[in-house]
Design a protein around this motif. Structure first.
Motif, PDB file in Angstrom:
ATOM      1  N   HIS A 290       0.835  -1.214   0.000  1.00 23.00           N
ATOM      2  CA  HIS A 290       0.000   0.000   0.000  1.00 23.00           C
ATOM      3  C   HIS A 290       0.869   1.262   0.000  1.00 23.00           C
ATOM      4  CE1 HIS A 290      -3.683  -2.101   0.248  1.00 23.00           C
ATOM      5  NE2 HIS A 290      -3.895  -2.096   1.545  1.00 23.00           N
ATOM      6  N   SER A 291       1.985   1.192   0.703  1.00 21.44           N
ATOM      7  CA  SER A 291       2.829   2.396   0.826  1.00 21.44           C
ATOM      8  C   SER A 291       3.431   2.788  -0.523  1.00 21.44           C
ATOM      9  CB  SER A 291       3.938   2.181   1.862  1.00 21.44           C
ATOM     10  OG  SER A 291       5.002   1.420   1.318  1.00 21.44           O
TER      11      SER A 291
ATOM     12  N   TRP B 147       1.835   3.497  -2.974  1.00 23.99           N
ATOM     13  CA  TRP B 147       0.999   4.569  -3.540  1.00 23.99           C
ATOM     14  C   TRP B 147       1.364   5.937  -2.960  1.00 23.99           C
ATOM     15  CZ3 TRP B 147      -1.265   4.251  -7.901  1.00 23.99           C
ATOM     16  CH2 TRP B 147      -1.864   3.066  -8.329  1.00 23.99           C
ATOM     17  N   THR B 148       2.149   5.948  -1.891  1.00 24.00           N
ATOM     18  CA  THR B 148       2.507   7.227  -1.272  1.00 24.00           C
ATOM     19  C   THR B 148       3.245   8.108  -2.284  1.00 24.00           C
ATOM     20  OG1 THR B 148       2.677   6.165   0.885  1.00 24.00           O
ATOM     21  CG2 THR B 148       3.744   8.313   0.650  1.00 24.00           C
ATOM     22  N   GLY B 149       2.680   9.265  -2.539  1.00 22.88           N
ATOM     23  CA  GLY B 149       3.320  10.208  -3.460  1.00 22.88           C
ATOM     24  C   GLY B 149       2.856  10.084  -4.896  1.00 22.88           C
TER      25      GLY B 149
ATOM     26  N   ASP C 191      -3.684   9.527  -1.736  1.00 22.67           N
ATOM     27  CA  ASP C 191      -2.309   9.454  -1.266  1.00 22.67           C
ATOM     28  C   ASP C 191      -2.318   9.303   0.260  1.00 22.67           C
ATOM     29  OD1 ASP C 191       0.507  10.026  -0.898  1.00 22.67           O
ATOM     30  OD2 ASP C 191       0.415  10.929  -2.888  1.00 22.67           O
ATOM     31  N   LEU C 192      -3.137  10.168   0.874  1.00 31.84           N
ATOM     32  CA  LEU C 192      -3.285  10.183   2.330  1.00 31.84           C
ATOM     33  C   LEU C 192      -3.928   8.886   2.823  1.00 31.84           C
ATOM     34  CD1 LEU C 192      -2.595  12.559   4.159  1.00 31.84           C
ATOM     35  CD2 LEU C 192      -4.979  13.263   4.061  1.00 31.84           C
TER      36      LEU C 192
ATOM     37  N   SER D 223      -1.548   5.903   2.438  1.00 31.57           N
ATOM     38  CA  SER D 223      -0.443   6.069   3.383  1.00 31.57           C
ATOM     39  C   SER D 223      -0.908   5.773   4.805  1.00 31.57           C
ATOM     40  CB  SER D 223       0.127   7.487   3.307  1.00 31.57           C
ATOM     41  OG  SER D 223       0.520   7.780   1.990  1.00 31.57           O
ATOM     42  N   SER D 224      -2.106   6.250   5.152  1.00 32.96           N
ATOM     43  CA  SER D 224      -2.651   6.017   6.492  1.00 32.96           C
ATOM     44  C   SER D 224      -2.952   4.545   6.721  1.00 32.96           C
ATOM     45  CB  SER D 224      -3.956   6.790   6.681  1.00 32.96           C
ATOM     46  OG  SER D 224      -3.690   8.122   6.977  1.00 32.96           O
TER      47      SER D 224
ATOM     48  N   SER E 220      -1.624   2.062   5.211  1.00 31.41           N
ATOM     49  CA  SER E 220      -0.321   1.407   5.278  1.00 31.41           C
ATOM     50  C   SER E 220       0.278   1.529   6.682  1.00 31.41           C
ATOM     51  CB  SER E 220       0.596   2.063   4.244  1.00 31.41           C
ATOM     52  OG  SER E 220       1.922   1.717   4.468  1.00 31.41           O
ATOM     53  N   GLN E 221       0.212   2.737   7.222  1.00 37.47           N
ATOM     54  CA  GLN E 221       0.749   2.986   8.566  1.00 37.47           C
ATOM     55  C   GLN E 221       0.004   2.143   9.603  1.00 37.47           C
ATOM     56  OE1 GLN E 221       0.204   7.047   9.914  1.00 37.47           O
ATOM     57  NE2 GLN E 221       2.270   7.092  10.737  1.00 37.47           N
TER      58      GLN E 221
END
Lengths: 174, 299
Positions: B23-24, B26-28, B36-37, B40-41, B43-44
């Motif tokens: 999933h991360s 996709w960050t950026g 994106d958010l 990222s969330s 993923s976190q």
């Protein structure tokens, strides 16, 4: 001094926890965020149980260190153990009334945002229910807000948008 | 032999760690900033959940047990890091589905949806576990996972009711991900013992049926249930596999998921026994690079 004779109490420790800032929302303390589950004092030994707001929160390591440092600095405290437990589930309702006020002043809508805004002297527009319930914009007090995303800059926050003042703002995830 | 409780925790943790890592990616570069958010969330969250499971696994296994599992477990290092980053690829128990690259937006969302429904079923099951520490851990996770499902279902609805191009990408993604989803319910070594002790209150076949019931209802509601038979085109195209895993999968499920590796069995099985595709090696190398260069490094 009397306190030196009787030693540290769990209330003393809780008072100190009320001064340990959350690293990502510094106006609010870890105690105000409702993260304190239990404090045990055994003569000069202190144990603090905390619950993370979100289990993936990257700030937990910093919170543990800052909490241990603050308690260790108390007079009469020998050793401190801070641990995170999952025997309780954190919910926004755990945030204290002062915590909610500080979040609103910081620009983050707390749970019960309408009532909180009233308390800090910012009259919210009354919503359809006339009760000031729902997510109220912490910037202008309008009820005309829309949820933008269930995600935000930290795991415990979501994003909303205010149609009245046309600002995006953050909400403590319900 | 590895303690069956550790086998279970590693399967939970590795699934979360690897899907979180994918999933991360996709960050950026997600289609727009909210997504994106979101990815990222999520993923976190998933990686945070993995850490929680690794910590519990390290408590059960003990320091020596962790050393037996992880080739890189330096003295004084964090045992949960050693479990997460110090094992050889064959030591990882994640399902093959979660190690696949993101491919396109349709596949990413389809996998995200299928995985998070499966995780919901899994956590609901484990909430009734006789093992208190495990049951307790599900409390916060279930609360947090609600938002993942909310996100996944919103996109399922949006793409299914969107223009034909959106439906096509979603259908293709669902067929490819469904073909390997049975790997999420692959039996674990020692799970009979866990069932007998009440640690695992429902076996994986039962969980899979619960999962399929939810998926079927959701897909029927958005008029996409034709993908359950492996058909992305609603009546055309080649049969691949059923999601129940009862029928033998098409001889090359890997082709459906866009993999270079066709040597694995059907249904995305093998992960729970440490068998992975070359896609896993790629993600493992990237994920563990720092830890392999500096074993025991602290973040």
């Amino acid at each position: 001094m009397v306190t030196a004779l009787t030693g540290v109490t769990s209330d003393d420790v809780r008072a100190v926890l009320d001064t340990v800032p959350d690293p990502e929302m510094p106006p609010v303390s870890v105690a105000e965020l409702g993260m304190v589950v239990d404090v045990r004092v055994n003569t000069d030994r202190v144990e603090v149980d905390l619950v993370p707001t979100y289990s993936g929160c990257p700030a937990t390591a910093v919170i543990r260190e800052e909490t241990a440092r603050a308690v260790k600095a108390m007079e009469g405290v020998g050793s401190v153990e801070v641990r995170f437990v999952n025997t309780v589930v954190w919910e926004p309702e755990r945030i204290t009334a002062p915590g909610r006020r500080k979040l609103a002043e910081f620009g983050i809508a707390p749970p019960g945002s309408g009532q909180t805004l009233l308390q800090i002297g910012r009259r919210p527009g009354l919503g359809a229910d006339g009760m000031g319930e729902g997510v109220v914009c912490p910037l202008c007090g309008s009820h005309d807000t829309v949820a933008d995303s269930p995600f935000g800059p930290t795991p415990c926050r979501s994003s909303s948008y205010c149609n009245a003042c046309r600002n995006p703002f953050e909400v403590i995830k319900p | 032999m590895i303690d069956p409780r550790v086998e279970l925790l590693l399967a939970l943790a590795d699934d979360d760690l690897i899907i979180g890592h994918r999933h991360s990616h996709w960050t950026g570069v997600a289609p727009h900033i909210e997504e994106d958010l979101a990815f990222s969330s999520i993923s976190q969250d998933e990686i945070g959940h993995a850490v929680l499971w690794y910590r519990l696994a390290a408590e059960v296994a003990g320091e020596q047990g962790v050393r037996d599992l992880a080739t890189r477990a330096p003295a004084g290092g964090d045992l949960s890091d050693s479990l997460g980053l110090g094992r050889e690829p064959s030591g990882y128990r994640n399902a093959i589905l979660v190690e696949r690259p993101n491919r396109d937006w349709g596949y990413s969302l389809a996998r995200h949806y299928l995985y998070d429904v499966a995780e919901g079923v899994r956590l609901t099951t484990l909430a009734d576990s006789s093992w208190r520490a495990l049951a307790d851990a599900t409390g916060a996770l279930r609360r947090e996972e609600r938002y993942h499902l909310l996100h996944a279902r919103a996109w399922l609805d949006r793409l299914a009711n969107g223009p034909i191009d959106a439906r096509t990408h979603l259908a293709g993604g669902l067929v490819a991900a469904m073909a390997e989803a049975p790997g999420l319910f692959e039996p674990l070594p020692g799970d009979a013992e866990l069932a007998a002790d009440g640690v695992l209150p429902a076996d994986f076949a039962t969980q899979q049926r619960r999962w399929l019931d939810i998926i079927t209802a959701d897909l029927e509601a958005v008029g996409m249930d034709h993908v359950l038979g492996g058909d992305p085109h609603h009546g055309e195209g080649e049969f691949l596999a059923t999601a129940s895993g009862e029928l033998v999968a098409h001889d090359d499920t890997a082709a459906a998921s866009g993999s270079r590796d066709g040597g694995l069995g059907g249904g995305g099985l093998g992960g729970r026994n440490g068998r992975h595709s070359s896609d896993f090696i790629e993600v493992w190398e990237e994920m563990t690079g720092t830890y392999r260069a500096y074993p025991g490094v602290r973040w």
